[in-house]
Design a protein around this motif. Structure first.
Motif, mmCIF file in Angstrom:
data_model
loop_
_atom_site.group_PDB
_atom_site.id
_atom_site.type_symbol
_atom_site.label_atom_id
_atom_site.label_comp_id
_atom_site.label_asym_id
_atom_site.label_seq_id
_atom_site.Cartn_x
_atom_site.Cartn_y
_atom_site.Cartn_z
ATOM 1 N N VAL A 171 0.876 -1.181 0.000
ATOM 2 C CA VAL A 171 0.000 0.000 0.000
ATOM 3 C C VAL A 171 0.900 1.213 0.000
ATOM 4 N N ILE A 172 0.678 2.121 -0.950
ATOM 5 C CA ILE A 172 1.445 3.364 -1.019
ATOM 6 C C ILE A 172 0.474 4.531 -0.948
ATOM 7 N N GLU A 173 0.934 5.637 -0.403
ATOM 8 C CA GLU A 173 0.101 6.838 -0.356
ATOM 9 C C GLU A 173 -0.006 7.450 -1.760
ATOM 10 N N GLU A 174 -1.131 8.052 -2.040
ATOM 11 C CA GLU A 174 -1.398 8.601 -3.362
ATOM 12 C C GLU A 174 -0.344 9.615 -3.797
ATOM 13 N N TYR A 175 0.134 10.432 -2.846
ATOM 14 C CA TYR A 175 1.081 11.464 -3.249
ATOM 15 C C TYR A 175 2.448 10.910 -3.602
ATOM 16 N N VAL A 176 2.701 9.608 -3.349
ATOM 17 C CA VAL A 176 3.940 8.989 -3.832
ATOM 18 C C VAL A 176 3.970 9.026 -5.364
ATOM 19 N N LEU A 177 2.784 8.891 -5.966
ATOM 20 C CA LEU A 177 2.691 8.903 -7.428
ATOM 21 C C LEU A 177 2.986 10.289 -8.007
ATOM 22 N N ASP A 178 2.800 11.322 -7.211
ATOM 23 C CA ASP A 178 2.978 12.693 -7.697
ATOM 24 C C ASP A 178 4.347 13.270 -7.359
ATOM 25 N N ARG A 179 5.142 12.539 -6.583
ATOM 26 C CA ARG A 179 6.500 12.995 -6.266
ATOM 27 C C ARG A 179 7.404 12.635 -7.432
ATOM 28 N N ILE A 180 7.849 13.638 -8.170
ATOM 29 C CA ILE A 180 8.657 13.413 -9.374
ATOM 30 C C ILE A 180 10.104 13.150 -8.966
ATOM 31 N N VAL A 181 10.471 11.886 -8.932
ATOM 32 C CA VAL A 181 11.834 11.485 -8.579
ATOM 33 C C VAL A 181 12.658 11.358 -9.855
ATOM 34 N N GLY A 182 13.829 11.997 -9.883
ATOM 35 C CA GLY A 182 14.697 11.931 -11.052
ATOM 36 C C GLY A 182 14.335 12.984 -12.078
ATOM 37 N N SER A 183 13.240 12.769 -12.782
ATOM 38 C CA SER A 183 12.737 13.693 -13.800
ATOM 39 C C SER A 183 11.365 13.200 -14.225
ATOM 40 N N PRO A 184 10.595 14.014 -14.946
ATOM 41 C CA PRO A 184 9.294 13.530 -15.429
ATOM 42 C C PRO A 184 9.428 12.266 -16.277
ATOM 43 N N GLN A 185 10.506 12.186 -17.070
ATOM 44 C CA GLN A 185 10.707 11.002 -17.909
ATOM 45 C C GLN A 185 10.984 9.762 -17.051
ATOM 46 N N VAL A 186 11.823 9.953 -16.038
ATOM 47 C CA VAL A 186 12.133 8.851 -15.127
ATOM 48 C C VAL A 186 10.867 8.394 -14.402
ATOM 49 N N MET A 187 10.070 9.365 -13.969
ATOM 50 C CA MET A 187 8.865 9.022 -13.220
ATOM 51 C C MET A 187 7.840 8.328 -14.107
ATOM 52 N N ARG A 188 7.713 8.773 -15.346
ATOM 53 C CA ARG A 188 6.773 8.116 -16.257
ATOM 54 C C ARG A 188 7.179 6.659 -16.491
ATOM 55 N N ALA A 189 8.466 6.432 -16.712
ATOM 56 C CA ALA A 189 8.947 5.061 -16.912
ATOM 57 C C ALA A 189 8.720 4.217 -15.657
ATOM 58 N N GLN A 190 8.894 4.837 -14.490
ATOM 59 C CA GLN A 190 8.666 4.129 -13.234
ATOM 60 C C GLN A 190 7.195 3.727 -13.099
ATOM 61 N N LEU A 191 6.302 4.642 -13.412
ATOM 62 C CA LEU A 191 4.877 4.336 -13.308
ATOM 63 C C LEU A 191 4.462 3.266 -14.316
ATOM 64 N N GLU A 192 5.042 3.300 -15.490
ATOM 65 C CA GLU A 192 4.764 2.260 -16.483
ATOM 66 C C GLU A 192 5.264 0.903 -15.985
ATOM 67 N N HIS A 193 6.385 0.933 -15.284
ATOM 68 C CA HIS A 193 6.930 -0.296 -14.691
ATOM 69 C C HIS A 193 5.969 -0.850 -13.640
ATOM 70 N N LEU A 194 5.362 0.041 -12.850
ATOM 71 C CA LEU A 194 4.385 -0.398 -11.858
ATOM 72 C C LEU A 194 3.218 -1.121 -12.514
ATOM 73 N N LEU A 195 2.693 -0.545 -13.579
ATOM 74 C CA LEU A 195 1.562 -1.172 -14.271
ATOM 75 C C LEU A 195 1.937 -2.540 -14.816
ATOM 76 N N ALA A 196 3.154 -2.656 -15.326
ATOM 77 C CA ALA A 196 3.602 -3.950 -15.858
ATOM 78 C C ALA A 196 3.699 -4.991 -14.732
ATOM 79 N N LEU A 197 4.236 -4.575 -13.584
ATOM 80 C CA LEU A 197 4.351 -5.501 -12.457
ATOM 81 C C LEU A 197 2.978 -5.927 -11.942
ATOM 82 N N MET A 198 2.020 -5.007 -11.972
ATOM 83 C CA MET A 198 0.688 -5.300 -11.456
ATOM 84 C C MET A 198 -0.055 -6.327 -12.307
ATOM 85 N N GLN A 199 0.466 -6.624 -13.478
ATOM 86 C CA GLN A 199 -0.123 -7.658 -14.314
ATOM 87 C C GLN A 199 0.256 -9.056 -13.825
ATOM 88 N N ARG A 200 1.249 -9.128 -12.950
ATOM 89 C CA ARG A 200 1.723 -10.408 -12.440
ATOM 90 C C ARG A 200 0.830 -10.902 -11.306
#
Length: 288
Positions: A171-200
């Motif tokens: 369980v993560i807090e919603e604002y974890v998704l809005d904290r831009i770590v690294g850069s917007p590009q890094v964060m977008r790739a990270q969020l896409e990675h989350l969606l891929a993992l959630m398929q497992r």
């Protein structure tokens, strides 16, 4: 065959915890346990704290004296027989704090893990670039060590392990998704990675919306590690160390909190939608 996630010190920790719990359940003192092995009380203390490697025969004798059932005795004796294998994280030992090495070893042996994180994504979910972004300006990690720390963090990840994937719930807090770590590009790739993992099938992620003002996570971040052969352990980390929750009543309370957090948060599908919405925002902003 050796376990590719073996760690002698972590195994000794688990076995020692089990020996102490079983002795206390049998209402025996360490001096009485020492008579079982015809040894000193100091040795019993070393066995229970994991300072000394527990031999399968010693584990068997003690647990039988404590009244443990046959299946449990066999499981713990089997664990003791594996305690002379190598340490999988040895290549990263120079960048892992001593207090953290025990957790890394235990996590590698765990069958399942729960994590509640209020500020960041759990390590099991992080991409290399996200992990690197967290280390920029870190007071406890020298810049020259940062790449090796990132490699160590990725080496811990077992969600996509083909042989024995970790069952992971978080369980993560919603604002974890809005904290831009690294850069917007890094964060977008990270969020896409989350969606891929959630398929497992072995990954379950819930987002706690800001609208839920009060919940069990307000007391602080925590993790739970479950093992196939040993008792579950709670883990609470602070900047320079950690606390291991080993009392099973307390572990049970944290397990209840984990279930309540998952129930209070968004469902997995709703959480995926929340993540996808952030990806859309980051994608749109990068195109402007």
């Amino acid at each position: 065959m050796a376990d590719h996630r073996s760690d002698p010190s972590a195994l000794r920790f688990l076995i020692g915890h089990d020996l102490r719990t079983a002795r206390e359940r049998a209402s025996l003192k360490q001096t009485e346990a020492a008579k079982v092995l015809s040894c000193s009380q100091a040795k019993i203390n070393y066995l229970e704290t994991g300072k000394t490697q527990q031999k399968p025969g010693e584990v068997t004798e003690l647990l039988r004296a404590y009244g443990a059932d046959v299946e449990h005795v066999d499981r713990m004796a089997s664990l003791a027989g594996r305690a002379d294998q190598g340490t999988w994280w040895a290549p990263f030992g120079d960048v892992l704090p001593n207090w953290f090495k025990t957790f890394v070893g235990l996590e590698g042996l765990a069958a399942a893990e729960f994590a509640y994180e209020s500020l960041l994504l759990p390590g099991q979910l992080q991409t290399a670039d996200y992990a690197a972004g967290l280390l920029v300006g870190n007071l406890r990690v020298a810049p020259m060590d940062a790449p090796q720390v990132v490699r160590a963090r990725l080496a811990r990840q077992r969600l996509a392990d083909d042989t024995k994937p970790l069952r992971f719930r978080a369980v993560i807090e919603e604002y974890v998704l809005d904290r831009i770590v690294g850069s917007p590009q890094v964060m977008r790739a990270q969020l896409e990675h989350l969606l891929a993992l959630m398929q497992r099938d072995n990954v379950e992620l819930h987002v706690m919306p800001v609208s839920v003002a009060v919940h069990d996570g307000l007391d602080g971040d925590f993790l739970l590690l479950d093992f196939d052969e040993a008792q579950s352990i709670g883990y609470i980390e602070y900047p320079t160390g950690a606390i291991y929750v080993q009392d099973q009543d307390q572990v049970g309370a944290y397990t209840l909190s984990a279930d309540r957090l998952c129930a209070a948060a968004l469902s997995s599908s709703e959480s995926a939608d929340a993540i996808a919405a952030r990806i859309e925002i980051l994608t749109t902003s990068s195109e402007d």
